[in-house]
Write a protein that holds these residues in place. Structure first.
Motif, PDB file in Angstrom:
ATOM      1  N   PRO A 276      10.298   0.541 -11.564  1.00 17.50           N
ATOM      2  CA  PRO A 276      10.342  -0.481 -10.745  1.00 17.50           C
ATOM      3  C   PRO A 276      11.349  -0.659  -9.486  1.00 17.50           C
ATOM      4  O   PRO A 276      12.747  -0.079  -9.837  1.00 17.50           O
ATOM      5  N   GLU A 277      11.145  -0.961  -8.225  1.00 11.38           N
ATOM      6  CA  GLU A 277      12.345  -1.171  -7.014  1.00 11.38           C
ATOM      7  C   GLU A 277      12.453  -2.684  -6.880  1.00 11.38           C
ATOM      8  O   GLU A 277      11.713  -3.159  -6.125  1.00 11.38           O
ATOM      9  N   ILE A 278      13.648  -3.190  -7.779  1.00  7.32           N
ATOM     10  CA  ILE A 278      13.655  -4.727  -7.579  1.00  7.32           C
ATOM     11  C   ILE A 278      15.205  -4.610  -7.154  1.00  7.32           C
ATOM     12  O   ILE A 278      16.084  -4.757  -7.982  1.00  7.32           O
ATOM     13  N   TRP A 279      15.307  -4.566  -5.705  1.00  8.60           N
ATOM     14  CA  TRP A 279      16.479  -4.178  -5.349  1.00  8.60           C
ATOM     15  C   TRP A 279      16.920  -5.457  -4.191  1.00  8.60           C
ATOM     16  O   TRP A 279      15.937  -6.130  -3.727  1.00  8.60           O
ATOM     17  N   LEU A 280      18.085  -5.808  -3.862  1.00  7.40           N
ATOM     18  CA  LEU A 280      18.533  -6.096  -2.631  1.00  7.40           C
ATOM     19  C   LEU A 280      19.090  -5.116  -1.820  1.00  7.40           C
ATOM     20  O   LEU A 280      19.929  -4.251  -2.058  1.00  7.40           O
ATOM     21  N   GLU A 281      18.618  -5.125  -0.560  1.00  5.36           N
ATOM     22  CA  GLU A 281      18.917  -4.109   0.512  1.00  5.36           C
ATOM     23  C   GLU A 281      19.587  -4.643   1.655  1.00  5.36           C
ATOM     24  O   GLU A 281      19.364  -5.640   2.170  1.00  5.36           O
ATOM     25  N   PRO A 282      20.645  -3.670   2.266  1.00  2.56           N
ATOM     26  CA  PRO A 282      21.487  -4.226   3.459  1.00  2.56           C
ATOM     27  C   PRO A 282      20.569  -4.341   4.596  1.00  2.56           C
ATOM     28  O   PRO A 282      19.780  -3.424   4.856  1.00  2.56           O
ATOM     29  N   TYR A 292      23.501   5.532   0.846  1.00  4.31           N
ATOM     30  CA  TYR A 292      23.812   4.145   0.447  1.00  4.31           C
ATOM     31  C   TYR A 292      25.141   3.656   0.549  1.00  4.31           C
ATOM     32  O   TYR A 292      25.844   2.865   0.020  1.00  4.31           O
ATOM     33  N   GLN A 293      25.699   4.040   1.685  1.00  3.73           N
ATOM     34  CA  GLN A 293      27.064   3.643   2.128  1.00  3.73           C
ATOM     35  C   GLN A 293      27.260   2.172   2.415  1.00  3.73           C
ATOM     36  O   GLN A 293      28.329   1.582   2.387  1.00  3.73           O
ATOM     37  N   SER A 294      26.120   1.624   2.818  1.00  2.00           N
ATOM     38  CA  SER A 294      26.135   0.177   2.949  1.00  2.00           C
ATOM     39  C   SER A 294      25.774  -0.666   1.823  1.00  2.00           C
ATOM     40  O   SER A 294      25.213  -1.727   1.774  1.00  2.00           O
ATOM     41  N   GLY A 295      25.547   0.267   0.608  1.00  2.00           N
ATOM     42  CA  GLY A 295      25.221  -0.304  -0.489  1.00  2.00           C
ATOM     43  C   GLY A 295      23.749  -0.751  -1.083  1.00  2.00           C
ATOM     44  O   GLY A 295      22.885  -0.729  -0.108  1.00  2.00           O
ATOM     45  N   GLN A 296      23.533  -0.862  -2.320  1.00  2.00           N
ATOM     46  CA  GLN A 296      22.211  -1.398  -2.720  1.00  2.00           C
ATOM     47  C   GLN A 296      22.382  -2.312  -4.026  1.00  2.00           C
ATOM     48  O   GLN A 296      23.209  -1.743  -4.966  1.00  2.00           O
ATOM     49  N   ILE A 297      21.934  -3.303  -4.237  1.00  2.00           N
ATOM     50  CA  ILE A 297      22.186  -4.285  -5.290  1.00  2.00           C
ATOM     51  C   ILE A 297      20.836  -4.159  -5.946  1.00  2.00           C
ATOM     52  O   ILE A 297      19.789  -4.490  -5.660  1.00  2.00           O
ATOM     53  N   GLY A 323      23.209  -3.160 -11.495  1.00  2.00           N
ATOM     54  CA  GLY A 323      24.267  -3.149 -10.936  1.00  2.00           C
ATOM     55  C   GLY A 323      24.274  -2.795  -9.422  1.00  2.00           C
ATOM     56  O   GLY A 323      23.351  -3.245  -8.843  1.00  2.00           O
ATOM     57  N   CYS A 324      25.244  -2.003  -9.063  1.00  2.00           N
ATOM     58  CA  CYS A 324      25.172  -1.576  -7.660  1.00  2.00           C
ATOM     59  C   CYS A 324      25.343  -0.338  -7.370  1.00  2.00           C
ATOM     60  O   CYS A 324      26.094   0.383  -8.286  1.00  2.00           O
ATOM     61  N   ARG A 325      24.557   0.119  -6.319  1.00  2.00           N
ATOM     62  CA  ARG A 325      24.759   1.707  -5.925  1.00  2.00           C
ATOM     63  C   ARG A 325      25.446   1.683  -4.666  1.00  2.00           C
ATOM     64  O   ARG A 325      25.235   0.844  -3.602  1.00  2.00           O
ATOM     65  N   LEU A 326      26.408   2.511  -4.563  1.00  2.00           N
ATOM     66  CA  LEU A 326      27.525   2.765  -3.525  1.00  2.00           C
ATOM     67  C   LEU A 326      27.668   4.061  -3.285  1.00  2.00           C
ATOM     68  O   LEU A 326      28.390   4.653  -4.204  1.00  2.00           O
ATOM     69  N   GLY A 327      27.103   4.675  -2.315  1.00  2.00           N
ATOM     70  CA  GLY A 327      27.203   6.316  -2.381  1.00  2.00           C
ATOM     71  C   GLY A 327      26.340   6.840  -3.498  1.00  2.00           C
ATOM     72  O   GLY A 327      25.852   6.224  -4.385  1.00  2.00           O
ATOM     73  N   LEU A 328      26.479   8.217  -3.680  1.00  2.00           N
ATOM     74  CA  LEU A 328      25.834   8.897  -4.723  1.00  2.00           C
ATOM     75  C   LEU A 328      26.626   9.550  -5.775  1.00  2.00           C
ATOM     76  O   LEU A 328      26.357  10.019  -6.565  1.00  2.00           O
ATOM     77  N   THR A 396      37.422  -7.031   0.499  1.00  2.00           N
ATOM     78  CA  THR A 396      37.532  -6.138  -0.654  1.00  2.00           C
ATOM     79  C   THR A 396      36.135  -6.078  -1.457  1.00  2.00           C
ATOM     80  O   THR A 396      36.082  -4.968  -2.035  1.00  2.00           O
ATOM     81  N   LEU A 397      35.425  -6.899  -0.919  1.00  2.00           N
ATOM     82  CA  LEU A 397      33.641  -6.635  -1.672  1.00  2.00           C
ATOM     83  C   LEU A 397      32.805  -5.761  -0.749  1.00  2.00           C
ATOM     84  O   LEU A 397      31.932  -5.458  -1.269  1.00  2.00           O
ATOM     85  N   ALA A 398      33.236  -5.772   0.524  1.00  2.00           N
ATOM     86  CA  ALA A 398      32.571  -4.755   1.250  1.00  2.00           C
ATOM     87  C   ALA A 398      32.236  -3.305   0.799  1.00  2.00           C
ATOM     88  O   ALA A 398      32.844  -2.804  -0.165  1.00  2.00           O
ATOM     89  N   PRO A 399      30.903  -3.053   0.594  1.00  2.00           N
ATOM     90  CA  PRO A 399      29.912  -3.478   1.764  1.00  2.00           C
ATOM     91  C   PRO A 399      28.994  -4.830   1.313  1.00  2.00           C
ATOM     92  O   PRO A 399      28.092  -5.143   1.954  1.00  2.00           O
ATOM     93  N   PHE A 400      29.219  -5.262  -0.059  1.00  2.00           N
ATOM     94  CA  PHE A 400      28.438  -6.305  -0.306  1.00  2.00           C
ATOM     95  C   PHE A 400      29.076  -7.637   0.227  1.00  2.00           C
ATOM     96  O   PHE A 400      29.192  -8.743  -0.439  1.00  2.00           O
ATOM     97  N   ASP A 401      29.357  -7.647   1.543  1.00  2.00           N
ATOM     98  CA  ASP A 401      29.736  -9.010   2.073  1.00  2.00           C
ATOM     99  C   ASP A 401      28.765  -9.199   3.356  1.00  2.00           C
ATOM    100  O   ASP A 401      29.341 -10.103   4.208  1.00  2.00           O
ATOM    101  N   ARG A 402      27.706  -8.498   3.473  1.00  2.00           N
ATOM    102  CA  ARG A 402      26.962  -8.476   4.565  1.00  2.00           C
ATOM    103  C   ARG A 402      25.232  -9.220   3.972  1.00  2.00           C
ATOM    104  O   ARG A 402      25.300  -9.007   2.776  1.00  2.00           O
ATOM    105  N   GLU A 403      24.615  -9.510   5.003  1.00  2.00           N
ATOM    106  CA  GLU A 403      23.248 -10.006   4.321  1.00  2.00           C
ATOM    107  C   GLU A 403      22.358  -8.803   3.940  1.00  2.00           C
ATOM    108  O   GLU A 403      22.575  -7.698   4.496  1.00  2.00           O
TER     109      GLU A 403
END
Length: 470
Positions: A276-282, A292-297, A323-328, A396-403
């Motif tokens: 399943p792809e149940i994500w939050l994406e930038p 995923y430099q801008s992250g994936q929740i 969790g969060c994906r940030l980079g590979l 400090t939470l970036a990239p998870f500080d954007r919509e």
């Protein structure tokens, strides 16, 4: 059951929860207390985070002891106007009066108290309307606009598929996942049925393998980059067409938010090499679009294989990943796991929740916290992997500080979700990640994986999606 007895019982349950190593994830928010004109008292908190009951215990102009019932002892069983509200128009208050009180709030079957509260009356407030909603500014932003604490900012119950809210990704999958799929807007792959969103993967061509090996695929109404490999492909030699078509829907153009609580009730797909792809994406990829430099929740993911192992460890449908994906690279991937010992995650619906504030992201399944993502000292932007970025990381939470926006879909295979060296039903994974012929090897193993797909079991079913402001 009387409130005092209920408090004692649920406090015991909370202590047992803590003893088991589980952390409570709810803090009773700061109440709004109002002395009303010409008479009356109102105490309220936001309707958020699965609140089921609020009890108010208060004394006027005299102290109140912990667990004392008080002159006011009231249970509020339903929210009103987005808040849990106690209101009594018979109470007469004057400037200088002191209200001493404590609150009890029941959340997902557990009890939480806010003790030793006092409110000194300074002014009387004109209530205007008994249904007026009090807005306390929130850190949550929606489509660039401010919100109120506890406000329900998004609710989807799928009575129909509202295309002004949900848009389809219509394209061939590509970098960096390289899934073996083309996403379509066909009703064969996505439909609302019985008040649920159903996303079902199917074969691109069920009776003509020559098409997969030698055909040409042009995607009608493609949403990918025009005139690119996202919109068309001609099969040649080992570079075959994607053998599976599926669906992926998103709210990128209608709803995005930063900070808040998202809750999704869903049943996972079951079938080999599905996920399943149940994500939050930038929304903007502000910090970069590569890898995923801008992250994936990742709100929830359970691989579809019912029997998937690697080195003796279970990786199949009874193991949830969030969790969060940030980079590979593994150094900066943050993943939390929980294992259901009684049934796979595809056997029934479960409630998946992410609590996202400026400090961290907390991941919750069926009311139980399974892990949290917190930035390292100096923030994610201080990691060596991002030392060459040209965009300053703003917190400090970036990239998870954007919509971010919501994505719901079903993926197949690819290079990221299934580790090399794993086995399904004692058959080795038929492809190797990052090899050029991975999709070809996957398709040649059709007779092993396709019989595990079932029209109903292999679908992702989503009951509802709700988002609250923090």
């Amino acid at each position: 059951m009387e409130t005092r007895a209920l408090v004692l019982l649920l406090s015991l349950l909370l202590r047992l929860r803590l003893a088991a190593g589980l952390s409570p994830f709810y803090d009773v928010p700061e109440p709004v207390v109002e002395a009303l004109k010409p008479r009356g008292l109102r105490i309220s908190i936001p309707d958020d985070l699965g609140v089921e009951l609020m009890a108010v215990h208060a004394n006027m102009n005299k102290p109140i002891a912990p667990l004392e019932a008080g002159q006011i002892s009231v249970d509020i069983l339903k929210p009103k106007g987005g808040r849990w509200v106690y209101e009594d128009r018979r109470v007469r208050l004057r400037p200088g009066d002191v209200i001493n009180y404590w609150l009890y709030v029941q959340v997902d079957g557990l009890g939480y108290r806010l003790d030793d509260q006092s409110f000194v009356v300074k002014d009387l407030v004109d209530p205007r309307s008994g249904n007026s909603q009090i807005c306390v500014p929130s850190d949550t932003m929606v489509n660039g606009m401010p919100t109120c604490k506890g406000q329900l900012i998004f609710e989807e119950n799928f009575s129909t598929l509202n295309q002004s809210i949900w848009q389809h990704s219509v394209q061939l999958a590509g970098s960096p996942d390289y899934q073996f799929v083309v996403y379509t807007e066909s009703p064969e792959n996505s439909v609302v049925r019985d008040d649920k969103l159903i996303i079902t993967p199917t074969l691109l061509s069920s009776n003509n393998s020559d098409y997969i090996y030698y055909g040409k695929l042009s995607v009608p109404r493609c949403t990918g980059l025009p005139n690119s490999a996202e919109c068309s492909k001609a099969a040649a030699a080992w570079s075959i067409l994607p053998p599976v078509q599926s669906a992926k829907l998103h709210t990128k153009h209608s709803f995005s938010f930063v900070y808040g609580v998202i809750e999704i009730r869903a049943k996972m797909p079951v079938g080999d090499w599905l996920f399943p792809e149940i994500w939050l994406e930038p929304k903007e990829n502000y910090y970069g679009h590569r890898n995923y430099q801008s992250g994936q929740i990742r709100i929830a993911m359970a691989r579809g294989n019912e029997d998937l192992t690697k080195d003796g460890a279970q990786l199949g449908n009874n193991l949830l990943e969030a969790g969060c994906r940030l980079g590979l690279t593994s150094k900066i991937r943050n993943e939390m796991y929980t294992k259901s010992n009684w049934a796979p995650f595809g056997s029934d619906f479960h409630v998946y929740k992410v609590i996202w504030d400026k400090e961290q992201l907390v991941f919750v399944v069926d009311g139980m916290e399974i892990g949290r993502v917190q930035p390292p000292i100096g923030g994610f932007g201080g990691l060596q992997e991002f030392s060459s970025t040209t965009v300053p990381w703003k917190s400090t939470l970036a990239p998870f500080d954007r919509e971010f926006y919501i994505t719901l879909g079903v993926g197949v295979g690819g290079h990221l979700e299934f580790p090399d060296g794993c086995f399904s039903h004692k058959h080795p994974k038929p492809w190797t990640n990052r090899e050029t012929k991975s999709m070809l090897h996957f398709y040649k193993d059709l007779n092993n994986w396709y019989p595990t797909w079932d029209f109903q079991k292999s679908a992702l079913a989503v009951d509802y999606v709700k988002v609250w402001a923090m």
